[in-house]
Design a protein around this motif. Structure first.
Motif, PDB file in Angstrom:
ATOM      1  N   VAL A 180      11.315  15.819   4.339  1.00 19.04           N
ATOM      2  CA  VAL A 180      11.455  17.075   2.951  1.00 19.04           C
ATOM      3  C   VAL A 180       9.266  15.907   2.276  1.00 19.04           C
ATOM      4  O   VAL A 180       9.193  16.908   1.803  1.00 19.04           O
ATOM      5  CB  VAL A 180      12.255  15.830   1.681  1.00 19.04           C
ATOM      6  N   LEU A 181       9.409  15.337   2.536  1.00 25.50           N
ATOM      7  CA  LEU A 181       7.722  14.293   2.103  1.00 25.50           C
ATOM      8  C   LEU A 181       6.573  15.321   3.117  1.00 25.50           C
ATOM      9  O   LEU A 181       5.443  15.251   2.188  1.00 25.50           O
ATOM     10  CB  LEU A 181       7.712  12.901   1.152  1.00 25.50           C
ATOM     11  N   ARG A 182       7.837  15.220   3.621  1.00 25.96           N
ATOM     12  CA  ARG A 182       5.824  15.551   5.024  1.00 25.96           C
ATOM     13  C   ARG A 182       5.121  14.795   5.540  1.00 25.96           C
ATOM     14  O   ARG A 182       3.920  14.707   5.560  1.00 25.96           O
ATOM     15  CB  ARG A 182       5.258  17.277   4.872  1.00 25.96           C
ATOM     16  N   LEU A 183       5.838  12.883   4.779  1.00 25.66           N
ATOM     17  CA  LEU A 183       4.612  12.336   5.509  1.00 25.66           C
ATOM     18  C   LEU A 183       4.863  11.793   6.834  1.00 25.66           C
ATOM     19  O   LEU A 183       5.974  11.514   7.112  1.00 25.66           O
ATOM     20  CB  LEU A 183       4.900  11.140   4.447  1.00 25.66           C
ATOM     21  N   PRO A 184       3.736  10.820   7.440  1.00 22.79           N
ATOM     22  CA  PRO A 184       4.174  10.396   8.922  1.00 22.79           C
ATOM     23  C   PRO A 184       4.939   9.558   8.068  1.00 22.79           C
ATOM     24  O   PRO A 184       5.637   8.614   7.886  1.00 22.79           O
ATOM     25  CB  PRO A 184       2.802   9.794   9.124  1.00 22.79           C
ATOM     26  N   LEU A 185       6.241   9.122   9.704  1.00 15.27           N
ATOM     27  CA  LEU A 185       7.449   8.076   9.551  1.00 15.27           C
ATOM     28  C   LEU A 185       6.749   7.078  10.944  1.00 15.27           C
ATOM     29  O   LEU A 185       8.029   7.896  11.982  1.00 15.27           O
ATOM     30  CB  LEU A 185       8.093   9.156   9.402  1.00 15.27           C
ATOM     31  N   PRO A 186       6.155   6.437  11.337  1.00 12.84           N
ATOM     32  CA  PRO A 186       5.801   5.539  12.600  1.00 12.84           C
ATOM     33  C   PRO A 186       7.036   4.690  12.750  1.00 12.84           C
ATOM     34  O   PRO A 186       8.059   4.481  11.919  1.00 12.84           O
ATOM     35  CB  PRO A 186       4.414   4.466  12.193  1.00 12.84           C
ATOM     36  N   TRP A 187       7.499   4.794  13.509  1.00 11.75           N
ATOM     37  CA  TRP A 187       8.172   3.914  13.819  1.00 11.75           C
ATOM     38  C   TRP A 187       9.165   2.203  13.452  1.00 11.75           C
ATOM     39  O   TRP A 187       9.721   1.849  13.167  1.00 11.75           O
ATOM     40  CB  TRP A 187       8.620   3.203  16.084  1.00 11.75           C
ATOM     41  N   TRP A 188       7.255   1.392  13.156  1.00 14.67           N
ATOM     42  CA  TRP A 188       7.634   0.440  12.785  1.00 14.67           C
ATOM     43  C   TRP A 188       8.334   0.411  10.472  1.00 14.67           C
ATOM     44  O   TRP A 188       8.227  -0.407  10.292  1.00 14.67           O
ATOM     45  CB  TRP A 188       6.222  -0.335  12.738  1.00 14.67           C
ATOM     46  N   ILE A 189       7.645   1.729  10.698  1.00 15.29           N
ATOM     47  CA  ILE A 189       8.378   1.800   9.483  1.00 15.29           C
ATOM     48  C   ILE A 189      10.424   2.602   9.047  1.00 15.29           C
ATOM     49  O   ILE A 189      10.620   2.198   8.094  1.00 15.29           O
ATOM     50  CB  ILE A 189       7.644   2.576   8.230  1.00 15.29           C
ATOM     51  N   ARG A 190      10.148   3.086  10.152  1.00 16.40           N
ATOM     52  CA  ARG A 190      11.750   3.865  10.600  1.00 16.40           C
ATOM     53  C   ARG A 190      12.275   3.160  11.423  1.00 16.40           C
ATOM     54  O   ARG A 190      13.813   3.199  10.538  1.00 16.40           O
ATOM     55  CB  ARG A 190      10.670   5.695  10.770  1.00 16.40           C
ATOM     56  N   ALA A 191      12.495   2.308  11.767  1.00 13.72           N
ATOM     57  CA  ALA A 191      13.888   1.388  12.756  1.00 13.72           C
ATOM     58  C   ALA A 191      13.810   0.183  11.316  1.00 13.72           C
ATOM     59  O   ALA A 191      15.246   0.019  10.962  1.00 13.72           O
ATOM     60  CB  ALA A 191      12.645   0.619  13.709  1.00 13.72           C
ATOM     61  N   PRO A 192      13.240   0.108  11.114  1.00 15.15           N
ATOM     62  CA  PRO A 192      12.955  -1.369   9.744  1.00 15.15           C
ATOM     63  C   PRO A 192      14.525  -1.413   9.151  1.00 15.15           C
ATOM     64  O   PRO A 192      15.394  -1.493   8.224  1.00 15.15           O
ATOM     65  CB  PRO A 192      12.279  -1.974   9.870  1.00 15.15           C
ATOM     66  N   PHE A 193      13.185   0.470   8.253  1.00 16.03           N
ATOM     67  CA  PHE A 193      14.720   0.923   7.220  1.00 16.03           C
ATOM     68  C   PHE A 193      15.760   1.168   7.069  1.00 16.03           C
ATOM     69  O   PHE A 193      16.544   1.564   7.016  1.00 16.03           O
ATOM     70  CB  PHE A 193      13.625   2.118   6.236  1.00 16.03           C
ATOM     71  N   LEU A 194      15.755   2.115   8.993  1.00 18.13           N
ATOM     72  CA  LEU A 194      16.941   2.450   8.832  1.00 18.13           C
ATOM     73  C   LEU A 194      17.895   1.100   9.116  1.00 18.13           C
ATOM     74  O   LEU A 194      19.017   1.291   8.451  1.00 18.13           O
ATOM     75  CB  LEU A 194      16.590   3.430   9.948  1.00 18.13           C
ATOM     76  N   GLY A 195      17.305  -0.149  10.218  1.00 22.97           N
ATOM     77  CA  GLY A 195      18.502  -1.198  10.140  1.00 22.97           C
ATOM     78  C   GLY A 195      19.064  -2.300   8.460  1.00 22.97           C
ATOM     79  O   GLY A 195      19.937  -1.888   8.977  1.00 22.97           O
ATOM     80  N   ALA A 196      18.207  -2.071   7.446  1.00 17.90           N
ATOM     81  CA  ALA A 196      18.441  -2.415   6.594  1.00 17.90           C
ATOM     82  C   ALA A 196      18.824  -1.691   5.898  1.00 17.90           C
ATOM     83  O   ALA A 196      20.027  -1.993   5.426  1.00 17.90           O
ATOM     84  CB  ALA A 196      17.091  -2.833   5.765  1.00 17.90           C
ATOM     85  N   TRP A 197      19.408  -0.657   5.906  1.00 24.85           N
ATOM     86  CA  TRP A 197      19.774   0.252   5.088  1.00 24.85           C
ATOM     87  C   TRP A 197      21.478   0.940   5.928  1.00 24.85           C
ATOM     88  O   TRP A 197      22.287   0.424   4.781  1.00 24.85           O
ATOM     89  CB  TRP A 197      19.466   2.041   5.554  1.00 24.85           C
ATOM     90  N   LEU A 198      22.053   0.289   6.905  1.00 28.00           N
ATOM     91  CA  LEU A 198      22.774   0.183   7.983  1.00 28.00           C
ATOM     92  C   LEU A 198      23.080  -1.185   7.535  1.00 28.00           C
ATOM     93  O   LEU A 198      24.933  -1.546   7.455  1.00 28.00           O
ATOM     94  CB  LEU A 198      23.088   0.912   9.606  1.00 28.00           C
ATOM     95  N   ASN A 199      22.239  -2.170   7.315  1.00 30.62           N
ATOM     96  CA  ASN A 199      23.130  -2.721   6.944  1.00 30.62           C
ATOM     97  C   ASN A 199      23.381  -3.446   5.399  1.00 30.62           C
ATOM     98  O   ASN A 199      25.078  -4.409   5.243  1.00 30.62           O
ATOM     99  CB  ASN A 199      22.832  -4.819   7.863  1.00 30.62           C
ATOM    100  N   LEU A 200      22.705  -2.822   4.925  1.00 41.85           N
ATOM    101  CA  LEU A 200      23.328  -2.727   3.345  1.00 41.85           C
ATOM    102  C   LEU A 200      24.506  -1.824   2.994  1.00 41.85           C
ATOM    103  O   LEU A 200      25.431  -2.267   2.852  1.00 41.85           O
ATOM    104  CB  LEU A 200      22.178  -1.737   2.824  1.00 41.85           C
ATOM    105  N   VAL A 201      24.996  -0.927   3.879  1.00 42.85           N
ATOM    106  CA  VAL A 201      26.108   0.179   3.898  1.00 42.85           C
ATOM    107  C   VAL A 201      27.140  -1.486   4.621  1.00 42.85           C
ATOM    108  O   VAL A 201      28.382  -1.406   4.152  1.00 42.85           O
ATOM    109  CB  VAL A 201      25.798   0.884   4.877  1.00 42.85           C
ATOM    110  N   LEU A 202      26.651  -2.184   5.117  1.00 43.39           N
ATOM    111  CA  LEU A 202      27.831  -3.261   6.184  1.00 43.39           C
ATOM    112  C   LEU A 202      27.966  -4.146   5.049  1.00 43.39           C
ATOM    113  O   LEU A 202      29.742  -4.335   5.302  1.00 43.39           O
ATOM    114  CB  LEU A 202      27.122  -3.881   7.626  1.00 43.39           C
TER     115      LEU A 202
END
Length: 147
Positions: free
Chosen positions: A66-88
């Motif tokens: 949506v924002l068309r901003l760069p999303l490198p792996w070192w932002i994407r992976a920890p954010f997704l991991g934190a989000w998934l464990n927040l749901v857990l």
């Protein structure tokens, strides 16, 4: 076999690392907390298997859709991991608090289940790094899967 980015390779690597972490949880939980529910053990095993696969899949997004901003792996992976464990944590809050209280003591500062969010970010970073290093990332990974 291709040497470029591969979505299949990313997902396989994510699942293998997730399976290893989930298996460690499955076998270590009864040692650390003898009263653990077997369903929680199975849940942790399957959770991290899925966790790794999702981080592998999301490696195709190198820009925010949506924002068309760069999303490198070192932002994407920890954010997704934190989000998934927040749901857990939301699903298993009581069990996770009981586990941490049994492990650390009831008066410890580390009995909040939300410490698992940080753990998810760290595991996500590990999976994202290995999956990106070996399997590549970006649109080319999708193009490989379609061919």
């Amino acid at each position: 076999m291709t040497s470029g980015p591969s979505l299949t390779k990313r997902i396989a690597i994510g699942k293998l690392i997730g399976l290893a972490i989930g298996a460690a949880g499955y076998f270590l939980l009864p040692v650390l907390w003898p009263e653990v529910d077997p369903m929680l053990r199975w849940g942790i095993l399957l959770w991290y298997l899925t966790f790794g696969a999702l981080i592998g899949v999301f490696g195709v997004f190198t820009f925010h859709p949506v924002l068309r901003l760069p999303l490198p792996w070192w932002i994407r992976a920890p954010f997704l991991g934190a989000w998934l464990n927040l749901v857990l944590v939301f699903f298993a809050h009581v069990q996770m608090r009981a586990f941490l209280e049994a492990l650390m003591g009831a008066d410890s500062g580390f009995t909040s289940p939300f410490w698992f969010v940080l753990e998810g970010a760290l595991v996500g970073t590990l999976i994202g790094y290995v999956a990106t290093t070996i399997g590549g990332e970006g649109r080319a990974a999708i193009d490989e899967a379609v061919q």
